[in-house]
Each structure stands twice: as C-alpha cells, then as structure tokens.
Design a protein around this motif. Structure first.
Motif, PDB file in Angstrom:
ATOM      1  N   ARG A 120       0.842  -1.194   0.000  1.00 13.43           N
ATOM      2  CA  ARG A 120       0.000   0.000   0.000  1.00 13.43           C
ATOM      3  C   ARG A 120       0.870   1.234   0.000  1.00 13.43           C
ATOM      4  NH1 ARG A 120      -4.910  -0.883   4.314  1.00 13.43           N
ATOM      5  NH2 ARG A 120      -6.182  -2.261   3.058  1.00 13.43           N
ATOM      6  N   LEU A 136      -7.233   3.567  -0.682  1.00 20.24           N
ATOM      7  CA  LEU A 136      -7.858   3.762   0.630  1.00 20.24           C
ATOM      8  C   LEU A 136      -6.812   4.118   1.675  1.00 20.24           C
ATOM      9  CD1 LEU A 136     -10.461   0.851   0.666  1.00 20.24           C
ATOM     10  CD2 LEU A 136     -10.952   3.298   0.495  1.00 20.24           C
ATOM     11  N   TYR A 137      -5.665   3.451   1.603  1.00 21.93           N
ATOM     12  CA  TYR A 137      -4.623   3.716   2.596  1.00 21.93           C
ATOM     13  C   TYR A 137      -3.989   5.086   2.375  1.00 21.93           C
ATOM     14  CZ  TYR A 137      -1.204   2.543   6.126  1.00 21.93           C
ATOM     15  OH  TYR A 137      -0.447   2.512   7.271  1.00 21.93           O
ATOM     16  N   ASN A 149      -5.460   7.698   1.246  1.00 19.18           N
ATOM     17  CA  ASN A 149      -6.396   8.727   1.692  1.00 19.18           C
ATOM     18  C   ASN A 149      -6.773   8.623   3.160  1.00 19.18           C
ATOM     19  OD1 ASN A 149      -6.874  10.279  -0.782  1.00 19.18           O
ATOM     20  ND2 ASN A 149      -7.675   8.363  -1.585  1.00 19.18           N
ATOM     21  N   SER A 150      -6.278   7.599   3.836  1.00 12.31           N
ATOM     22  CA  SER A 150      -6.541   7.501   5.274  1.00 12.31           C
ATOM     23  C   SER A 150      -5.635   8.427   6.063  1.00 12.31           C
ATOM     24  CB  SER A 150      -6.347   6.063   5.759  1.00 12.31           C
ATOM     25  OG  SER A 150      -4.965   5.687   5.684  1.00 12.31           O
ATOM     26  N   GLY A 151      -4.583   8.938   5.430  1.00 11.11           N
ATOM     27  CA  GLY A 151      -3.634   9.773   6.156  1.00 11.11           C
ATOM     28  C   GLY A 151      -3.561  11.199   5.670  1.00 11.11           C
ATOM     29  N   SER A 170     -12.536   9.515   7.073  1.00  9.04           N
ATOM     30  CA  SER A 170     -12.636   8.187   6.480  1.00  9.04           C
ATOM     31  C   SER A 170     -12.347   8.244   4.986  1.00  9.04           C
ATOM     32  CB  SER A 170     -14.034   7.612   6.692  1.00  9.04           C
ATOM     33  OG  SER A 170     -14.201   6.423   5.932  1.00  9.04           O
ATOM     34  N   PRO A 171     -11.432   7.396   4.471  1.00 12.66           N
ATOM     35  CA  PRO A 171     -11.130   7.428   3.041  1.00 12.66           C
ATOM     36  C   PRO A 171     -12.310   7.005   2.177  1.00 12.66           C
ATOM     37  CG  PRO A 171     -10.102   5.520   4.080  1.00 12.66           C
ATOM     38  CD  PRO A 171     -10.634   6.387   5.187  1.00 12.66           C
ATOM     39  N   GLU A 172     -13.262   6.285   2.759  1.00  8.36           N
ATOM     40  CA  GLU A 172     -14.422   5.858   1.982  1.00  8.36           C
ATOM     41  C   GLU A 172     -15.372   7.009   1.668  1.00  8.36           C
ATOM     42  OE1 GLU A 172     -16.311   2.518   3.779  1.00  8.36           O
ATOM     43  OE2 GLU A 172     -14.528   1.244   3.652  1.00  8.36           O
ATOM     44  N   ASP A 224     -16.970   2.553  -0.643  1.00  3.78           N
ATOM     45  CA  ASP A 224     -16.304   1.266  -0.475  1.00  3.78           C
ATOM     46  C   ASP A 224     -16.115   0.629  -1.851  1.00  3.78           C
ATOM     47  OD1 ASP A 224     -16.717  -1.875  -0.243  1.00  3.78           O
ATOM     48  OD2 ASP A 224     -15.836  -1.184   1.633  1.00  3.78           O
TER      49      ASP A 224
END
Length: 411
Positions: A7, A286-287, A289-291, A296-298, A303
């Motif tokens: 990722r 997703l990973y 955009n998680s940081g 939430s990246p979703e 999803d």
C-alpha cells in the motif's frame, strides 16, 4: 482476496509503501456488468452507446457549448457522469478582474458567475502575465484560489478566446505547485496559450461520495464547471483545451477527459495511478487517503466493493473507451535510482517505492486504452522516482505536441 499487498502512504503525492494484511483484488470494469445498481443513488441513467456506462439523460437544450442542464431532484447526489451546462459565446466580455499590470481586483457585478453561482471575488496580479484568482465556490462551500498564466497577446477587452491548458497538482500540494516547482511560466510564455492551475487540495479530483449522499466537497464540479466557466466567461479561455497533471492530478486529468468526452483534445498524465481497480490498487488508494486529514477514506469514492459502481465511474481504465478521440500521453519511472535523483537516496526512499506502483497501474491503463482504440503515447522511461525533476522533464517533452493539439501558436 489475497492475504497481503503493498500500500502507498500519501505524504506529499504518493510517498511510501508498507506491507499490510488486507487487500481488495478487483479488476477494471470491462463493460460486462450493470453500473449503477449497488451504491449508486442518482436517477436512472441511460447507457452510453460506446461503453454501456450510465450517462444522465441531458436536457434537449443542454450541450457542451450551450443550453442549460435539466434540473433533477437528485442533483446533489453522486452521478456517474454529469451533464455540462452552458458556456458563454466567444464574444462575451470579461469583468474588471481580467486586466493585467499589477494590483488587486475587487468584486463587481461586471464579472460573470458560473451557472451554480460560483464567482470571482478577487484577482491579484503578479506582474503582467500571472494572476491569482479567488473563487467563492458553492461546490466546496468555501473560497479557493486558481493561478492563471496569460499570453502576451491577452487583453481583458479582447473579442477572441485563447487555447487553454488546465494543469492539476498532486496530493498535499496547492495551486502554486506548477510555478513553484517547474519552469511552466517560461514555457507557456513562448506560446499563445492560457494556463489555468486550480486548487485541488486532497480532493482526489472527484465529487465526494459521502456514503451515497454526495454534497460538499465537490472537487470535480469546482474544476469542470465552476473554474472552467469562470475562466471562459471572465478570462477568454476557449474551447480548445488540454489537461495535464502529476500524481493524483494525472489521474484527475485523464479521469476528467474520460468523464467529459470531447472536452479535452489532449490529456497528459505524469506518474498517475490510472487504474483504480487493478489488483491491490483499491487498498492502496484507501490507505493513501486515510492519512491526508480528510477523515474516512471511503468518503471519497465509497467502499470499492459495496460502492463499486462509483469507483468504476471514476476509474480511467474502466472509462478508457470514452477517451477515443482524445490524444493521451502517459509516463512514469520504475522506482529505481535515476539521473535526476539526488545521490545517496536509499533504495527504500518513498519516491522510489511509490513510483513502482504508479508504473504498474499506468501500464494496466495503457494496455486497456490501446485495446479499445484510444490514441496513447507512452514514455516509461525506466529509472526515476516520484518527483518533480522528472515531471518537469516530461512537461518539456510533451509541451510542443500539446500546443499543436490545441492550436496554440508559437511566438
């Protein structure tokens, strides 16, 4: 499902690779399933004849050059493909913010707003040929800036339009990045062309899904409706357009060209993740955009399994058939030390590791695009990292071809 994958972590554009225990293995959509059934909350669309992908039915008077879109009770929901509303005639007159020569423009009724009410509230000229334009955006619920370069022939009172390049930046960067990190101002000055560099933040170049509710932020609407119309109505930007971008901005350039067929004559992607549904890539995104501080990246595309229709509708590889008629350029390095990298970088440097994944996704896109008849030129140049020196070199390489594609003459 595989047990593990690489990722990317975003700290800048794409920056690091980490091994994590979960992966979503999904292939790009090839036209053999119904889009819009699960996870799509908009009105029932008609199908595009070339791809089978859904397109909202346009108003009889709506087109890329005139008319108004039909109003829909689901207008704030996520639509796989938007309908473009009217643009002004080539003879429309820009307002008071369209003059060069220094100073700060003030808000005024002479500036023409976009169809959704977006308006220019300030123009700060930096010399005679560069302006920072502040846009009050309903699509984003706040104001953001757009940097604009105009050619030496440009006048606010002109009765003509100019070819235009829309240049998109990467993640965790801003509208100043192209002039800060490249010599685009000098390159553009040699041609009769306008360059528009809008703010993109970490918006991923899409109207956010927000669990199917849609709503703010609508980055695609900001770029493709608000900024475009404001540039056309107030800065004489014409309908002969090119799009280019780096990293996530490269994905944005190609996605926009596919979602608005015929809008851009040329689209250039430098180190972009152009296949969002290749094995492992959904988990990577997703990973990433998680940081980035967006929660939430979703929220962005939803999803990737449950809301697959929305991912498909924004995936350049799935949308490849819609790029027929657009000249596309794709390039990336392979993540090994290259001639423009600073000596002494470790092999695990984030700029190297991220580019390996970019190259893989870009090649998946190219294979698909060529298989459906899209004109694609590539430069997979081997050793090189995910960094500006390579992107500037690629800009130099493609600029003359891009100018010819949009009819921008050289001085």
């Amino acid at each position: 499902m595989r047990k593990r994958t690489d990722r990317l972590i975003a700290i800048g554009s794409l920056t690091a690779v980490a091994v994590v225990p979960t992966v979503l293995v999904l292939g790009p959509w090839g036209g053999d399933e119904k889009v819009g059934a699960r996870g799509y909350t908009g009105p029932t669309p008609v199908a595009d004849a070339g791809t089978g992908l859904p397109v909202p039915s346009p108003s009889p008077s709506a087109s890329r050059t005139g008319g108004s879109p039909a109003k829909s009770p689901a207008a704030d929901r996520v639509l796989p493909f938007p309908t473009l509303s009217s643009t002004p005639s080539s003879g429309s007159t820009p307002g008071s913010g369209g003059g060069g020569g220094g100073g700060t423009g003030s808000d005024g009724d002479s500036r023409r707003p976009a169809d959704d009410g977006a308006k220019i509230t300030k123009v700060q000229w930096r010399g005679k040929r560069q302006a920072d334009v502040t846009v009050k955006s309903p699509a984003l619920g706040t104001s953001h800036k757009v940097r604009v370069l105009v050619p030496k022939t440009w006048k606010s009172s002109a009765n003509r339009t100019w070819p235009v390049v829309y240049a998109f930046h990467g993640g965790n960067d801003t509208y100043v990045s192209w002039t800060r990190s490249t010599d685009i101002e000098q390159y553009a000055a040699a041609y009769d062309v306008i360059v528009v560099m809008p703010e993109g933040r970490n918006g991923s170049y899409t109207d956010w899904y927000n669990n199917g509710r849609g709503g703010i932020p609508k980055w695609e609407t900001f770029h493709m409706l608000e900024v475009r119309q404001l540039m056309e109505r107030n800065f004489h930007a014409g309908s002969s357009r090119a799009a280019m971008g780096i990293s996530s901005g490269a994905q944005g350039a190609v996605t926009y060209a596919a979602r608005y067929p015929g809008m851009f004559r040329y689209a250039a992607a430098y180190s972009g993740v152009l296949s969002m549904l290749s094995p492992g890539i959904p988990a990577l995104l997703l990973y990433i955009n998680s940081g980035n501080g967006n929660g939430s990246p979703e929220r962005i595309w939803g999803d990737p399994v449950r809301d697959r229709a929305n991912w498909v509708a924004h995936d350049p590889t799935s949308l490849a058939p819609r790029l027929r008629g657009t000249s596309v350029y794709v390039s990336s390095g392979n993540g090994k030390e290259g001639p423009l990298d600073k000596p002494g970088k470790a092999p695990w440097d984030i700029g190297y590791l991220s580019e390996t994944q970019v190259e893989r996704a870009s090649k998946d896109f190219v294979q698909r695009a060529r298989s459906v008849g899209v004109s694609v030129t590539t430069n997979f140049y081997g050793p090189g990292s995910h960094s500006w020196p390579y992107w500037q070199r690629e800009m130099h390489r493609t600029w003359p071809t891009m100018m010819r594609a949009i009819g921008a003459r050289k001085f």
